[in-house]
Design a protein around this motif. Structure first.
Motif, PDB file in Angstrom:
ATOM      1  N   ASN A 197       1.967   4.187  15.138  1.00 47.75           N
ATOM      2  CA  ASN A 197       2.811   5.361  14.892  1.00 47.75           C
ATOM      3  C   ASN A 197       3.453   5.301  13.512  1.00 47.75           C
ATOM      4  OD1 ASN A 197       2.240   6.398  17.411  1.00 47.75           O
ATOM      5  ND2 ASN A 197       4.028   5.471  18.388  1.00 47.75           N
ATOM      6  N   LEU A 198       3.901   4.128  13.122  1.00 50.07           N
ATOM      7  CA  LEU A 198       4.521   3.978  11.801  1.00 50.07           C
ATOM      8  C   LEU A 198       3.514   4.243  10.695  1.00 50.07           C
ATOM      9  CD1 LEU A 198       6.648   0.744  12.366  1.00 50.07           C
ATOM     10  CD2 LEU A 198       7.515   3.082  12.152  1.00 50.07           C
ATOM     11  N   ALA A 199       2.283   3.769  10.892  1.00 47.99           N
ATOM     12  CA  ALA A 199       1.238   3.980   9.884  1.00 47.99           C
ATOM     13  C   ALA A 199       1.004   5.471   9.675  1.00 47.99           C
ATOM     14  CB  ALA A 199      -0.057   3.289  10.309  1.00 47.99           C
ATOM     15  N   ASP A 200       1.037   6.237  10.779  1.00 48.91           N
ATOM     16  CA  ASP A 200       0.857   7.685  10.679  1.00 48.91           C
ATOM     17  C   ASP A 200       2.068   8.362  10.039  1.00 48.91           C
ATOM     18  OD1 ASP A 200      -1.564   7.387  11.907  1.00 48.91           O
ATOM     19  OD2 ASP A 200      -0.837   7.894  13.905  1.00 48.91           O
ATOM     20  N   SER A 201       3.273   7.959  10.454  1.00 52.31           N
ATOM     21  CA  SER A 201       4.490   8.631   9.995  1.00 52.31           C
ATOM     22  C   SER A 201       4.801   8.360   8.527  1.00 52.31           C
ATOM     23  CB  SER A 201       5.697   8.187  10.831  1.00 52.31           C
ATOM     24  OG  SER A 201       5.467   8.421  12.194  1.00 52.31           O
ATOM     25  N   TYR A 202       4.519   7.148   8.058  1.00 52.76           N
ATOM     26  CA  TYR A 202       4.967   6.755   6.719  1.00 52.76           C
ATOM     27  C   TYR A 202       3.813   6.486   5.757  1.00 52.76           C
ATOM     28  CZ  TYR A 202       9.500   6.382   8.938  1.00 52.76           C
ATOM     29  OH  TYR A 202      10.658   6.672   9.623  1.00 52.76           O
ATOM     30  N   SER A 203       2.611   6.770   6.180  1.00 51.93           N
ATOM     31  CA  SER A 203       1.411   6.522   5.376  1.00 51.93           C
ATOM     32  C   SER A 203       1.425   5.123   4.751  1.00 51.93           C
ATOM     33  CB  SER A 203       1.210   7.608   4.293  1.00 51.93           C
ATOM     34  OG  SER A 203       2.244   7.573   3.336  1.00 51.93           O
ATOM     35  N   VAL A 204       1.713   4.128   5.614  1.00 51.63           N
ATOM     36  CA  VAL A 204       1.592   2.734   5.206  1.00 51.63           C
ATOM     37  C   VAL A 204       0.326   2.161   5.825  1.00 51.63           C
ATOM     38  CG1 VAL A 204       4.048   2.291   4.881  1.00 51.63           C
ATOM     39  CG2 VAL A 204       3.064   2.027   7.153  1.00 51.63           C
ATOM     40  N   THR A 205      -0.264   1.183   5.153  1.00 49.71           N
ATOM     41  CA  THR A 205      -1.424   0.495   5.719  1.00 49.71           C
ATOM     42  C   THR A 205      -0.937  -0.713   6.517  1.00 49.71           C
ATOM     43  OG1 THR A 205      -1.652  -0.661   3.601  1.00 49.71           O
ATOM     44  CG2 THR A 205      -3.065   1.255   3.971  1.00 49.71           C
ATOM     45  N   LEU A 206      -1.689  -1.074   7.541  1.00 54.03           N
ATOM     46  CA  LEU A 206      -1.315  -2.182   8.428  1.00 54.03           C
ATOM     47  C   LEU A 206      -2.092  -3.442   8.065  1.00 54.03           C
ATOM     48  CD1 LEU A 206      -1.245  -0.325  11.884  1.00 54.03           C
ATOM     49  CD2 LEU A 206       0.640  -0.693  10.273  1.00 54.03           C
ATOM     50  N   HIS A 207      -1.372  -4.566   8.033  1.00 52.85           N
ATOM     51  CA  HIS A 207      -1.970  -5.854   7.688  1.00 52.85           C
ATOM     52  C   HIS A 207      -1.422  -6.906   8.639  1.00 52.85           C
ATOM     53  CE1 HIS A 207      -3.206  -4.089   3.762  1.00 52.85           C
ATOM     54  NE2 HIS A 207      -2.130  -3.351   3.996  1.00 52.85           N
ATOM     55  N   LEU A 208      -2.223  -7.931   8.908  1.00 55.15           N
ATOM     56  CA  LEU A 208      -1.831  -8.966   9.860  1.00 55.15           C
ATOM     57  C   LEU A 208      -1.190 -10.148   9.141  1.00 55.15           C
ATOM     58  CD1 LEU A 208      -1.902 -10.009  12.809  1.00 55.15           C
ATOM     59  CD2 LEU A 208      -4.122 -11.046  12.255  1.00 55.15           C
ATOM     60  N   GLN A 209       0.028 -10.516   9.574  1.00 59.12           N
ATOM     61  CA  GLN A 209       0.643 -11.736   9.061  1.00 59.12           C
ATOM     62  C   GLN A 209      -0.178 -12.944   9.517  1.00 59.12           C
ATOM     63  OE1 GLN A 209       4.865 -12.275   9.793  1.00 59.12           O
ATOM     64  NE2 GLN A 209       5.213 -10.057   9.815  1.00 59.12           N
ATOM     65  N   GLN A 210      -0.411 -13.881   8.613  1.00 59.00           N
ATOM     66  CA  GLN A 210      -1.198 -15.065   8.962  1.00 59.00           C
ATOM     67  C   GLN A 210      -0.553 -16.312   8.381  1.00 59.00           C
ATOM     68  OE1 GLN A 210      -5.538 -14.685   8.461  1.00 59.00           O
ATOM     69  NE2 GLN A 210      -5.196 -12.510   8.127  1.00 59.00           N
ATOM     70  N   GLY A 211      -0.373 -17.330   9.221  1.00 64.49           N
ATOM     71  CA  GLY A 211       0.212 -18.580   8.766  1.00 64.49           C
ATOM     72  C   GLY A 211       1.050 -19.215   9.850  1.00 64.49           C
ATOM     73  N   ALA A 212       1.281 -20.525   9.717  1.00 66.72           N
ATOM     74  CA  ALA A 212       1.953 -21.299  10.755  1.00 66.72           C
ATOM     75  C   ALA A 212       3.450 -21.033  10.802  1.00 66.72           C
ATOM     76  CB  ALA A 212       1.700 -22.789  10.541  1.00 66.72           C
ATOM     77  N   ASP A 213       4.056 -20.719   9.666  1.00 63.92           N
ATOM     78  CA  ASP A 213       5.477 -20.396   9.667  1.00 63.92           C
ATOM     79  C   ASP A 213       5.719 -19.237   8.706  1.00 63.92           C
ATOM     80  OD1 ASP A 213       5.362 -21.484   7.119  1.00 63.92           O
ATOM     81  OD2 ASP A 213       6.960 -22.948   7.430  1.00 63.92           O
ATOM     82  N   LEU A 228       7.569 -22.140  -3.527  1.00 62.84           N
ATOM     83  CA  LEU A 228       8.766 -21.450  -3.019  1.00 62.84           C
ATOM     84  C   LEU A 228       8.742 -21.319  -1.501  1.00 62.84           C
ATOM     85  CD1 LEU A 228       9.209 -18.530  -5.593  1.00 62.84           C
ATOM     86  CD2 LEU A 228      10.329 -20.781  -5.577  1.00 62.84           C
ATOM     87  N   PHE A 229       7.580 -21.503  -0.906  1.00 62.61           N
ATOM     88  CA  PHE A 229       7.426 -21.233   0.526  1.00 62.61           C
ATOM     89  C   PHE A 229       7.097 -22.481   1.349  1.00 62.61           C
ATOM     90  CE2 PHE A 229       6.206 -17.428  -1.917  1.00 62.61           C
ATOM     91  CZ  PHE A 229       7.229 -16.589  -1.501  1.00 62.61           C
ATOM     92  N   GLU A 230       7.005 -23.631   0.663  1.00 58.79           N
ATOM     93  CA  GLU A 230       6.661 -24.873   1.366  1.00 58.79           C
ATOM     94  C   GLU A 230       7.926 -25.643   1.745  1.00 58.79           C
ATOM     95  OE1 GLU A 230       4.242 -26.737  -1.576  1.00 58.79           O
ATOM     96  OE2 GLU A 230       2.504 -25.470  -1.160  1.00 58.79           O
ATOM     97  N   ASN A 231       7.885 -26.270   2.926  1.00 61.01           N
ATOM     98  CA  ASN A 231       8.970 -27.166   3.369  1.00 61.01           C
ATOM     99  C   ASN A 231      10.343 -26.515   3.300  1.00 61.01           C
ATOM    100  OD1 ASN A 231       7.031 -29.259   3.631  1.00 61.01           O
ATOM    101  ND2 ASN A 231       7.188 -29.664   1.439  1.00 61.01           N
ATOM    102  N   MET A 232      10.411 -25.274   3.756  1.00 64.89           N
ATOM    103  CA  MET A 232      11.697 -24.568   3.754  1.00 64.89           C
ATOM    104  C   MET A 232      12.247 -24.468   5.172  1.00 64.89           C
ATOM    105  SD  MET A 232      12.681 -23.663   0.749  1.00 64.89           S
ATOM    106  CE  MET A 232      13.429 -22.108   0.429  1.00 64.89           C
ATOM    107  N   PRO A 233      13.555 -24.706   5.350  1.00 62.24           N
ATOM    108  CA  PRO A 233      14.169 -24.576   6.679  1.00 62.24           C
ATOM    109  C   PRO A 233      14.468 -23.109   6.984  1.00 62.24           C
ATOM    110  CG  PRO A 233      15.831 -25.255   5.094  1.00 62.24           C
ATOM    111  CD  PRO A 233      14.534 -25.133   4.327  1.00 62.24           C
ATOM    112  N   TRP A 234      13.419 -22.328   7.266  1.00 63.49           N
ATOM    113  CA  TRP A 234      13.568 -20.880   7.477  1.00 63.49           C
ATOM    114  C   TRP A 234      14.585 -20.595   8.578  1.00 63.49           C
ATOM    115  CZ3 TRP A 234      11.832 -18.569   3.485  1.00 63.49           C
ATOM    116  CH2 TRP A 234      10.721 -19.090   2.790  1.00 63.49           C
TER     117      TRP A 234
END
Length: 212
Positions: free
Chosen positions: A75-91, A160-166
């Protein structure tokens, strides 16, 4: 004719979880029920996409978790003309780094924002994009809770994204230290606030009431 984008070489990537009850805004359960928390998450996501798309700054993408198949995303893709992408990664760090690597093959610079920062405005996004377009290597929007709500890059920066206490109050300080160690030319936007806790929720409700 289609209106021109202000920053055609840029993309805003919005990171978003599917609104599954009991899996989003869990720090607000209680006082909210799981269903109410999921509804709030949907409302914040809509606000974020309005902010990201309202002034035709640049292309916007929705980076989804755990899959792109949830009806909410469609629904968001239709309403806001954004493309959808899958997050990938362990953290979170791996997922953000992956998204930057994907985006920066196609765009000159890119920004990632989440869906739980109601204080972030279109003007903030404009400032961030402008800084990157003027040559800054990185832009950060610091958050009061010790994290950040926006990061923009011109090239992938895996360190910048390694070993960070998110999810802790140490993220912002550690990120600043890494930027300085790596000698990356960066700038910061105004301080923002996230909607994570009961106090944040009350603040959001008082701000939203005043807006109408």
């Amino acid at each position: 004719p289609r209106l021109m984008l202000k920053y055609p070489g840029a993309v805003i990537m919005v990171f978003c979880k599917a609104p599954i009850s009991g899996q989003v805004k869990t720090r607000l359960i209680p006082p909210l029920t799981p269903e109410e928390a999921a509804r709030l998450h949907c409302e914040l996501t809509e606000k974020t996409l309005q902010t990201a798309t309202q002034n035709r700054l640049c292309k916007a993408q929705l980076w989804c978790s755990p899959s792109i198949n949830h009806p909410f995303f469609k629904n968001l893709a239709d309403s806001y003309s954004v493309t959808l992408h899958l997050q990938q990664g362990a953290d979170l760090g791996a997922r953000m780094h992956h998204a930057f690597c994907q985006a920066l093959t196609r765009f000159g610079y890119a920004i990632i924002i989440g869906c739980d920062c109601p204080s972030l405005t279109s003007a903030d996004l404009d400032t961030a994009l402008n800084q990157l377009s003027q040559g800054k290597q990185c832009v950060l929007a610091p958050a009061e809770d010790g994290g950040y709500v926006l990061i923009g890059l011109k090239q992938p920066q895996p360190a910048l994204f390694e070993n960070m206490p998110w999810g802790t109050e140490r993220v912002l300080g550690l990120t600043r230290a890494k930027l300085q160690t790596l000698n990356i030319d960066y700038t910061e936007l105004d301080m923002q606030w996230d909607l994570d806790t009961k106090d944040d929720l009350e603040r959001y409700r008082s701000v939203s009431r005043n807006a109408f």
